[in-house]
Design an enzyme around this catalytic site. Structure first.
Site, short mmCIF file in Angstrom:
data_model
loop_
_atom_site.label_atom_id
_atom_site.label_comp_id
_atom_site.label_asym_id
_atom_site.label_seq_id
_atom_site.Cartn_x
_atom_site.Cartn_y
_atom_site.Cartn_z
N ASP A 63 -47.91 80.67 -34.25
CA ASP A 63 -48.15 82.14 -34.43
C ASP A 63 -49.57 82.31 -34.58
O ASP A 63 -50.05 83.21 -34.10
CB ASP A 63 -47.41 82.68 -35.74
CG ASP A 63 -48.05 83.95 -36.27
OD1 ASP A 63 -47.34 84.76 -35.33
OD2 ASP A 63 -48.39 84.21 -37.23
N GLU A 135 -43.56 80.80 -29.95
CA GLU A 135 -44.56 80.29 -30.81
C GLU A 135 -44.37 79.03 -31.22
O GLU A 135 -45.76 78.27 -31.29
CB GLU A 135 -44.32 81.23 -32.31
CG GLU A 135 -44.57 82.47 -32.08
CD GLU A 135 -44.36 83.58 -33.19
OE1 GLU A 135 -45.03 84.35 -33.28
OE2 GLU A 135 -43.63 82.74 -33.88
#
Length: 245
Positions: A63, A135
């Site tokens: 992320d 992610e």
């Protein structure tokens, strides 16, 4: 930055699906990256329903890496956008909906490793699971090869989306792009006006304002001709319209 850490496996809750076959080969081709340590990818594709280790830690790392890479890409591609608009534009590219579309394009749903209950309930189609896996994969690439490499992967994946917003690479001039965008949303066409013309007749610089009342957008461009100044003002207005509306 590279990683060669050993990865423990939960033998109590094994998933029989292996990372091989046509789906896997197509995924790697679309991803544009081949893992030297396949266990890193396996963990990145392992949902928490399958036990531990799973991809949650990779997701946490990915992320941050994704946000940094996309921020850098947008900062370089749109030099005239202010901070607030760059933030909104980045959010459009890294939110769950965007990551789910990216996961679907990569075919991650066919590879995600799920526990039996999650698998039976259709977890391989669930947007949140697929977005998190994207992610996690980014985090795994970063661990194995460092930021420079994962940034190249991210740029390649996002380039087609960015190109749609970039007048310089769209094949159409900025005024045309802006007009088509406004017409598609039934918004009144922009108004252009010359604010100032400076310099000698053979070396003038024009300052033009572009106003879109329906969007509350007002931009200014300059150029060595009125047309060029209008194009610059239209380019800025188009970028703002895309981000805000």
């Amino acid at each position: 930055m590279t990683s060669s850490r050993p990865i423990a496996h939960n033998t109590k809750n094994k998933q029989t699906k292996t990372l091989k076959g046509r789906d896997y080969a197509v995924f790697l081709q679309k991803l544009g990256y081949t893992f030297k340590q396949p266990d890193l990818l396996r963990e990145a594709l392992t949902h928490r329903s399958l036990g531990f280790p799973n991809n949650e830690r990779f997701e946490f790392l990915g992320d941050s890496v994704l946000n940094c890479a996309v921020s850098t890409l947008l900062f370089k591609r749109f030099p005239s956008l202010p901070e607030g608009d760059l933030t909104r534009l980045r959010a459009n590219f890294v939110n769950q909906q965007a990551l789910h579309r990216l996961a679907s394009a990569l075919g991650i749903g066919e590879l995600i490793l799920l526990g039996e209950g999650e698998r039976k309930s259709g977890g391989h189609h669930r947007p949140s699971i697929l977005a998190n896996a994207v992610e996690a994969i980014i985090g795994a690439i970063y661990l194995e090869s460092g930021f420079a490499v994962v940034e190249q992967v991210i740029v390649a994946l996002y380039e087609p989306l960015i190109r749609q917003l970039d007048p310089d690479t769209s094949g159409k001039d900025s005024k045309t792009l802006l007009q088509e965008y406004l017409q598609s949303r039934k918004i009144a066409l922009p108004e252009y006006s010359v604010l100032l013309a400076q310099g000698d007749p053979h070396a003038q610089v024009f300052h033009v304002e572009c106003v879109i009342p329906g969007f509350g957008i007002r931009t200014r461009g300059e150029g060595t001709s009125r047309r060029r100044a209008e194009q610059e003002a239209a380019r800025q207005a188009y970028e703002l319209a895309i981000v805000r509306h």
